[in-house]
Design an enzyme around this catalytic site. Sequence first.
Site, PDB file in Angstrom:
ATOM      1  N   LYS A  40       0.820  -1.210   0.000  1.00 32.74           N
ATOM      2  CA  LYS A  40       0.000   0.000   0.000  1.00 32.74           C
ATOM      3  C   LYS A  40       0.854   1.261   0.000  1.00 32.74           C
ATOM      4  O   LYS A  40       0.337   2.371  -0.095  1.00 32.74           O
ATOM      5  CB  LYS A  40      -0.930  -0.007   1.211  1.00 32.74           C
ATOM      6  CG  LYS A  40      -1.972  -1.131   1.169  1.00 32.74           C
ATOM      7  CD  LYS A  40      -2.861  -1.100   2.400  1.00 32.74           C
ATOM      8  CE  LYS A  40      -3.881  -2.241   2.350  1.00 32.74           C
ATOM      9  NZ  LYS A  40      -4.752  -2.270   3.541  1.00 32.74           N
ATOM     10  N   HIS A  61     -15.808 -19.608   1.210  1.00 36.19           N
ATOM     11  CA  HIS A  61     -14.836 -20.575   1.704  1.00 36.19           C
ATOM     12  C   HIS A  61     -15.150 -21.929   1.072  1.00 36.19           C
ATOM     13  O   HIS A  61     -16.115 -22.075   0.317  1.00 36.19           O
ATOM     14  CB  HIS A  61     -14.877 -20.658   3.228  1.00 36.19           C
ATOM     15  CG  HIS A  61     -14.244 -19.483   3.907  1.00 36.19           C
ATOM     16  ND1 HIS A  61     -12.890 -19.220   3.823  1.00 36.19           N
ATOM     17  CD2 HIS A  61     -14.780 -18.494   4.674  1.00 36.19           C
ATOM     18  CE1 HIS A  61     -12.616 -18.131   4.511  1.00 36.19           C
ATOM     19  NE2 HIS A  61     -13.744 -17.661   5.025  1.00 36.19           N
ATOM     20  N   ASP A  62     -14.338 -22.913   1.399  1.00 35.87           N
ATOM     21  CA  ASP A  62     -14.452 -24.236   0.795  1.00 35.87           C
ATOM     22  C   ASP A  62     -15.890 -24.752   0.792  1.00 35.87           C
ATOM     23  O   ASP A  62     -16.395 -25.223  -0.227  1.00 35.87           O
ATOM     24  CB  ASP A  62     -13.551 -25.218   1.561  1.00 35.87           C
ATOM     25  CG  ASP A  62     -13.323 -26.511   0.800  1.00 35.87           C
ATOM     26  OD1 ASP A  62     -12.376 -26.575  -0.005  1.00 35.87           O
ATOM     27  OD2 ASP A  62     -14.105 -27.464   1.008  1.00 35.87           O
ATOM     28  N   TYR A 120     -18.040 -23.113  -1.947  1.00 38.79           N
ATOM     29  CA  TYR A 120     -17.765 -23.529  -3.318  1.00 38.79           C
ATOM     30  C   TYR A 120     -18.323 -24.934  -3.558  1.00 38.79           C
ATOM     31  O   TYR A 120     -18.847 -25.226  -4.635  1.00 38.79           O
ATOM     32  CB  TYR A 120     -16.262 -23.487  -3.605  1.00 38.79           C
ATOM     33  CG  TYR A 120     -15.618 -22.189  -3.167  1.00 38.79           C
ATOM     34  CD1 TYR A 120     -16.247 -20.965  -3.407  1.00 38.79           C
ATOM     35  CD2 TYR A 120     -14.406 -22.177  -2.486  1.00 38.79           C
ATOM     36  CE1 TYR A 120     -15.678 -19.772  -2.983  1.00 38.79           C
ATOM     37  CE2 TYR A 120     -13.831 -20.988  -2.066  1.00 38.79           C
ATOM     38  CZ  TYR A 120     -14.471 -19.792  -2.307  1.00 38.79           C
ATOM     39  OH  TYR A 120     -13.908 -18.615  -1.881  1.00 38.79           O
ATOM     40  N   ASP A 175     -10.545 -25.990  -2.018  1.00 35.70           N
ATOM     41  CA  ASP A 175      -9.297 -25.246  -1.881  1.00 35.70           C
ATOM     42  C   ASP A 175      -8.140 -25.938  -2.600  1.00 35.70           C
ATOM     43  O   ASP A 175      -7.382 -25.299  -3.333  1.00 35.70           O
ATOM     44  CB  ASP A 175      -8.935 -25.089  -0.400  1.00 35.70           C
ATOM     45  CG  ASP A 175      -9.774 -24.041   0.305  1.00 35.70           C
ATOM     46  OD1 ASP A 175     -10.638 -23.438  -0.354  1.00 35.70           O
ATOM     47  OD2 ASP A 175      -9.567 -23.829   1.510  1.00 35.70           O
TER      48      ASP A 175
END
Length: 375
Positions: free
Chosen positions: A72, A136-137, A140, A166
């Site tokens: 950043k 998260h897993d 999906y 994942d």
Amino acid sequence: MPLNSIRVLDLSRLLPGPYCTMLLADFGAEVIKVEEPVKGDYAREYEPKLDKNSAMFHSLNRNKKSICLDLKTTEGKDTFLKMAEDADVVVESFRPGVMERLGLGYETLRRINPRLVYCAVTGFGQTGPYANKPGHDINYLSYAGLLNLMGEKDGKPVVPASQIADIGGGALPAAVGILLALFEREKSGKGQFVDVSMMDGVISWLQTLLPDYLATEKAPGRGEQMLDGGRACYAVYETKDERFIAVGALEPKFWEAFCHVIGRSDFIPLLEAPLHEQYRLKYEIQTIISQKTLEEWVMLFSEVEACVSPVLTFEEMVKHPQVAAREMIQSVKHSGLGSVKQIGIPIKLSETPVKIETQAPKLGEHTNELKPEKN
């Protein structure tokens, strides 16, 4: 080492990206974790810890280096851009648009290094209405339709103990995609963008289920398929001592051998019986299996080819002779911890065998070594 001329800048954290770059690092790539100062990869903080870092972090980040950059800041961005000039691969797992907002997106990087292979591992990919959704897993798996099919027929969906999306849907396709892009670069001289969606990856795993639905539009039911525990020949049964055996007697010869061992030759013609008959078979087989201990069943099946195995605990698995022969649990030297046990390398190459060379890096351990000098 197959990849010892490849330099990877790894901006990813936690599991999918680091698993992908672990594979590359294991086979010789110079993988440089680019971590934010102070905290770095969140996985460092997980429990249990081996030193200041988690056991999982040590496993996933072996054979890698670490540099701290605050992307950043102008200085951090300039340093990363300078490093990207000589890199072969960049791996990141931010939501789409994050790298662009930092001024470090693919189009920017390809202008300074046209040979760069840029891989983004995300939940839903770079396009589509869900591209910017978090997940998260478990999410999906649910969107892919797989979670709905996991578990017993009359029960709720069962969450898997390991992260299918994942690793199977994200990390492995990412590694393959990177290698494909590097291979193509040898012909064209140009890098490219590798877009990996974990949801896409899970859908691609549905090869034993989805093609049938696409052909018939008949939706499969939970616990009703050949390979999900619906059939008696492919199921888990509880033993007398409250342990379990896994039966994978799919082919007639294995099923016949299984039926002979449990003393029910009359079951042999019922391998392909209708679903309601399969439930009756499973009930009767469970009654038989519950009459002996796991050790007794293992002995009975030890010389019989019936695809029957004990359901092992981790304690039993790590001591198993097959696991030892394949070196899937290895002792690795660590400068501060002595000897540390880690998961081995699943890909065995005959001409260029690999091993775990170095321990996971401390946060920013290689910053001074790797940071380019200012012009």
